[in-house]
Structures are given as C-alpha cells and as structure tokens.
Motif scaffolding. Structure first.
Motif, PDB file in Angstrom:
ATOM      1  N   ALA A 126       4.302   0.101   9.435  1.00  0.00           N
ATOM      2  CA  ALA A 126       4.273  -0.830  10.881  1.00  0.00           C
ATOM      3  C   ALA A 126       2.945  -1.101  11.330  1.00  0.00           C
ATOM      4  O   ALA A 126       2.987  -2.219  11.846  1.00  0.00           O
ATOM      5  N   ARG A 127       2.010  -0.409  10.885  1.00  0.00           N
ATOM      6  CA  ARG A 127       0.599  -0.793  11.399  1.00  0.00           C
ATOM      7  C   ARG A 127      -0.327  -0.179  10.218  1.00  0.00           C
ATOM      8  O   ARG A 127       0.057   0.545   9.403  1.00  0.00           O
ATOM      9  N   GLY A 128      -1.408  -0.972  10.233  1.00  0.00           N
ATOM     10  CA  GLY A 128      -2.517  -0.487   9.546  1.00  0.00           C
ATOM     11  C   GLY A 128      -2.711  -1.679   8.502  1.00  0.00           C
ATOM     12  O   GLY A 128      -2.072  -2.523   8.289  1.00  0.00           O
ATOM     13  N   GLU A 129      -3.771  -1.249   7.499  1.00  0.00           N
ATOM     14  CA  GLU A 129      -3.961  -2.146   6.213  1.00  0.00           C
ATOM     15  C   GLU A 129      -4.323  -1.164   5.162  1.00  0.00           C
ATOM     16  O   GLU A 129      -4.598  -0.071   4.869  1.00  0.00           O
ATOM     17  N   ILE A 130      -3.506  -1.912   4.111  1.00  0.00           N
ATOM     18  CA  ILE A 130      -3.720  -1.309   2.827  1.00  0.00           C
ATOM     19  C   ILE A 130      -4.476  -2.192   1.835  1.00  0.00           C
ATOM     20  O   ILE A 130      -3.885  -3.440   1.649  1.00  0.00           O
ATOM     21  N   VAL A 131      -5.577  -2.116   1.074  1.00  0.00           N
ATOM     22  CA  VAL A 131      -6.021  -3.069   0.467  1.00  0.00           C
ATOM     23  C   VAL A 131      -6.308  -2.517  -1.154  1.00  0.00           C
ATOM     24  O   VAL A 131      -6.654  -1.482  -1.362  1.00  0.00           O
ATOM     25  N   PHE A 132      -5.839  -3.317  -2.146  1.00  0.00           N
ATOM     26  CA  PHE A 132      -5.797  -2.762  -3.638  1.00  0.00           C
ATOM     27  C   PHE A 132      -6.512  -3.818  -4.210  1.00  0.00           C
ATOM     28  O   PHE A 132      -6.107  -5.103  -4.253  1.00  0.00           O
ATOM     29  N   ASP A 133      -7.501  -3.410  -4.923  1.00  0.00           N
ATOM     30  CA  ASP A 133      -8.282  -4.298  -5.934  1.00  0.00           C
ATOM     31  C   ASP A 133      -8.697  -5.476  -5.098  1.00  0.00           C
ATOM     32  O   ASP A 133      -8.791  -6.896  -5.568  1.00  0.00           O
ATOM     33  N   GLY A 134      -9.202  -5.417  -3.641  1.00  0.00           N
ATOM     34  CA  GLY A 134      -9.655  -6.358  -2.841  1.00  0.00           C
ATOM     35  C   GLY A 134      -8.713  -7.350  -2.419  1.00  0.00           C
ATOM     36  O   GLY A 134      -9.003  -8.160  -1.233  1.00  0.00           O
ATOM     37  N   GLN A 135      -7.297  -7.059  -2.265  1.00  0.00           N
ATOM     38  CA  GLN A 135      -6.307  -7.707  -1.824  1.00  0.00           C
ATOM     39  C   GLN A 135      -5.426  -7.117  -0.870  1.00  0.00           C
ATOM     40  O   GLN A 135      -5.084  -5.833  -1.155  1.00  0.00           O
ATOM     41  N   PRO A 136      -5.213  -7.512   0.381  1.00  0.00           N
ATOM     42  CA  PRO A 136      -4.380  -6.785   1.185  1.00  0.00           C
ATOM     43  C   PRO A 136      -2.804  -6.815   0.601  1.00  0.00           C
ATOM     44  O   PRO A 136      -2.439  -7.996   0.134  1.00  0.00           O
ATOM     45  N   ILE A 137      -2.226  -5.565   0.622  1.00  0.00           N
ATOM     46  CA  ILE A 137      -0.971  -5.548   0.088  1.00  0.00           C
ATOM     47  C   ILE A 137       0.016  -4.769   0.913  1.00  0.00           C
ATOM     48  O   ILE A 137       1.197  -4.646   0.540  1.00  0.00           O
ATOM     49  N   HIS A 138      -0.406  -4.622   2.073  1.00  0.00           N
ATOM     50  CA  HIS A 138       0.541  -3.749   3.198  1.00  0.00           C
ATOM     51  C   HIS A 138       1.904  -4.596   3.373  1.00  0.00           C
ATOM     52  O   HIS A 138       2.918  -4.109   3.853  1.00  0.00           O
ATOM     53  N   ALA A 139       1.845  -5.801   3.338  1.00  0.00           N
ATOM     54  CA  ALA A 139       3.076  -6.458   3.572  1.00  0.00           C
ATOM     55  C   ALA A 139       3.590  -7.174   2.228  1.00  0.00           C
ATOM     56  O   ALA A 139       4.738  -7.934   2.327  1.00  0.00           O
ATOM     57  N   SER A 140       3.197  -6.784   0.958  1.00  0.00           N
ATOM     58  CA  SER A 140       3.830  -7.116  -0.203  1.00  0.00           C
ATOM     59  C   SER A 140       5.030  -6.323  -0.648  1.00  0.00           C
ATOM     60  O   SER A 140       5.272  -5.086  -0.396  1.00  0.00           O
ATOM     61  N   PRO A 141       6.058  -6.852  -1.488  1.00  0.00           N
ATOM     62  CA  PRO A 141       7.091  -6.208  -1.905  1.00  0.00           C
ATOM     63  C   PRO A 141       6.537  -5.596  -3.075  1.00  0.00           C
ATOM     64  O   PRO A 141       5.404  -5.602  -3.917  1.00  0.00           O
ATOM     65  N   SER A 142       7.522  -4.341  -3.554  1.00  0.00           N
ATOM     66  CA  SER A 142       7.058  -3.523  -4.480  1.00  0.00           C
ATOM     67  C   SER A 142       6.710  -3.990  -5.686  1.00  0.00           C
ATOM     68  O   SER A 142       5.989  -3.694  -6.547  1.00  0.00           O
ATOM     69  N   HIS A 143       7.555  -5.070  -6.240  1.00  0.00           N
ATOM     70  CA  HIS A 143       7.447  -5.580  -7.642  1.00  0.00           C
ATOM     71  C   HIS A 143       6.004  -6.285  -7.582  1.00  0.00           C
ATOM     72  O   HIS A 143       5.459  -6.233  -8.739  1.00  0.00           O
ATOM     73  N   ARG A 144       5.442  -6.831  -6.729  1.00  0.00           N
ATOM     74  CA  ARG A 144       4.216  -7.783  -6.716  1.00  0.00           C
ATOM     75  C   ARG A 144       3.096  -6.602  -6.574  1.00  0.00           C
ATOM     76  O   ARG A 144       2.195  -6.670  -7.396  1.00  0.00           O
ATOM     77  N   ILE A 145       3.272  -5.602  -5.991  1.00  0.00           N
ATOM     78  CA  ILE A 145       2.298  -4.436  -6.254  1.00  0.00           C
ATOM     79  C   ILE A 145       2.308  -3.881  -7.512  1.00  0.00           C
ATOM     80  O   ILE A 145       1.145  -3.485  -7.756  1.00  0.00           O
ATOM     81  N   ALA A 146       3.444  -3.573  -7.931  1.00  0.00           N
ATOM     82  CA  ALA A 146       3.256  -2.840  -9.250  1.00  0.00           C
ATOM     83  C   ALA A 146       2.811  -4.030 -10.354  1.00  0.00           C
ATOM     84  O   ALA A 146       1.887  -3.619 -11.216  1.00  0.00           O
ATOM     85  N   ARG A 147       2.991  -5.129 -10.209  1.00  0.00           N
ATOM     86  CA  ARG A 147       2.419  -6.403 -11.039  1.00  0.00           C
ATOM     87  C   ARG A 147       0.757  -6.406 -10.777  1.00  0.00           C
ATOM     88  O   ARG A 147       0.084  -6.795 -11.636  1.00  0.00           O
ATOM     89  N   ALA A 148       0.566  -6.106  -9.783  1.00  0.00           N
ATOM     90  CA  ALA A 148      -1.318  -6.119  -9.332  1.00  0.00           C
ATOM     91  C   ALA A 148      -1.710  -5.043  -9.950  1.00  0.00           C
ATOM     92  O   ALA A 148      -3.151  -5.036 -10.162  1.00  0.00           O
TER      93      ALA A 148
END
Length: 236
Positions: free
Chosen positions: A57-79
């Motif tokens: 609901a709030r906060g930030e998650i950054v993976f490999d330099g890219q924000p992913i907290h609003a990304s769907p799971s399949h995109r995060i897996a592919r990242a």
C-alpha cells in the motif's frame, strides 16, 4: 558491493489487516541475507510484497535499480527474481524434466547459464528421477526440484521461503551444501528458515522480523553475540 534490492517503508495489508509496518531491507549483490523470526511475524509477507504476489500500500521496493513495487509478479520474475516458495509448489502433473524447462530462460545473458546438466550436477537425484512426475517425489526431492526450477530462470536473486522446512536431517544437509555452493558462485540469496546454525554460517546479513517490522539487524558475529537477548524473537 552495490545494492541489488532495497525495501523502504513498505506497508502491506491482507484486506483491512495490516501485516507490514514500514519494512526495511537491503541486499547487496553477491550477499547471503536471512529473514529470521517467529511464525506469523511478516517474513513471507515481505517476500510476497517484493515478488509482486501482493502489492504494498505504501513504500518503495527497488530491484536492480528499478522501482518494482507497482509491478506485476511476472514482470518481477522476468527482471531476475527466482522464488522457491513455501510449500514448494512444483507442478505435480509434470515430470522432473518438464518442471525444470517450463520456466527456463537466460533473459539477462548470464555468462554461465543454468542448464539441465548443471542442475543434475547440483542435484544428482533429479537426474535419477528425471521422468518421474512431481507428485511422485519425496519432500526432499520436491525441494531440490523447486530450487532447480528457480535456478533455471537464471535469477539475479534467489529467494527461498522456508528452505528446509519439514525435511529429514540428511536432506537438510544436502540443501545447505547446495546453498553454500550457490553463495560461492556469487549468486545473491535471500533465505528464510528456522535452522539457525547454517544461517549463521552462510549469512552475511541477518534481519529479525517482529510484528511486521525489523526488530534487529546485523552480521553473523553480531548475531552470535546478541542471541541471548534475541531468543524471544526467534522462538517458533
């Protein structure tokens, strides 16, 4: 080392019930990081939030330099996140080989990508069971398969939720030896487990989660020194 994954101020809910309260986490490239704590304190919710299985609901998650907290799971897996989920969740009606190749890919151009042969070298038992259905494997074999399946995606970060839960001591030892090899290869790993001794041996950084927050963090040396005062957080 540079940061691969960071969580900052993450708040997550199950319906109206808040589960994470400003969760903080940092994983450096090549590090072995652990999440410790009693059942129901927010470890799996943290993993679900970072992998897109639930949206914070709030906060930030950054993976490999890219924000992913609003990304769907399949995109995060592919990242580049490879998840070994609690309960293994292998495909029961597929063979061992089919499980391994179902989601395989080298999307990030790994110089030494994971292949069937490499997985079978890591877990010889899977080669022996190659034509067996997932439903016909023992719990330990299913966990080996779940790890192999995640590695076949050639992840930048391998996440294990309850790495050795419910396994016989001999199989647990094989899994920890495998994780030691993976750490030695430079793979970044986030691990949840209740077996503290191997986590202390392998872990570079430890986070103790209590009621959806980080109650303590530090390296293995600091954790060993602080164990007496931290027992209340680590009981099942």
């Amino acid at each position: 080392m540079s940061t691969l994954l960071s969580l900052s101020g993450v708040e997550s809910y199950y319906g109206a019930s808040q589960a994470l309260f400003g969760m903080q986490l940092n994983i450096e490239r090549g590090a072995f990081v652990t999440l410790l704590g009693r059942n129901g304190m927010g470890k799996t919710t943290t993993v679900r939030s970072m992998t897109g299985l639930m949206r914070p609901a709030r906060g930030e998650i950054v993976f490999d330099g890219q924000p992913i907290h609003a990304s769907p799971s399949h995109r995060i897996a592919r990242a580049g996140m490879g998840l070994v989920p609690e309960g293994r969740q292998i495909f029961p009606t597929l063979t061992v080989r089919e499980n391994l190749v179902a989601t395989a890919g080298n999307r990030h151009g790994a110089a030494s990508p994971w292949t069937l042969e490499r997985i079978y070298g890591l877990f010889p038992r899977l080669r022996e069971r190659e034509k067996n259905l997932g439903s016909n494997l023992s719990g330990g074999e299913q966990q080996m398969l779940a790890i192999g399946r995640a590695l076949m995606t050639n992840p930048k970060l391998l996440i294990l939720d309850e790495a050795t839960e419910g396994l016989a001591p001999l199989i647990r030892g094989e899994i920890w030896q495998c994780l030691k090899q993976l750490k030695g290869s430079g793979l970044s790993i986030l691990c949840i487990d209740k077996n503290l001794a191997p986590m202390l041996e392998l872990g570079d950084q430890h986070y103790i989660v209590d009621k959806g927050r980080v109650a303590w963090q530090g390296d293995s040396s600091k954790l060993r020194q602080s164990l007496p005062e931290l027992q209340a957080y680590l009981g099942v």
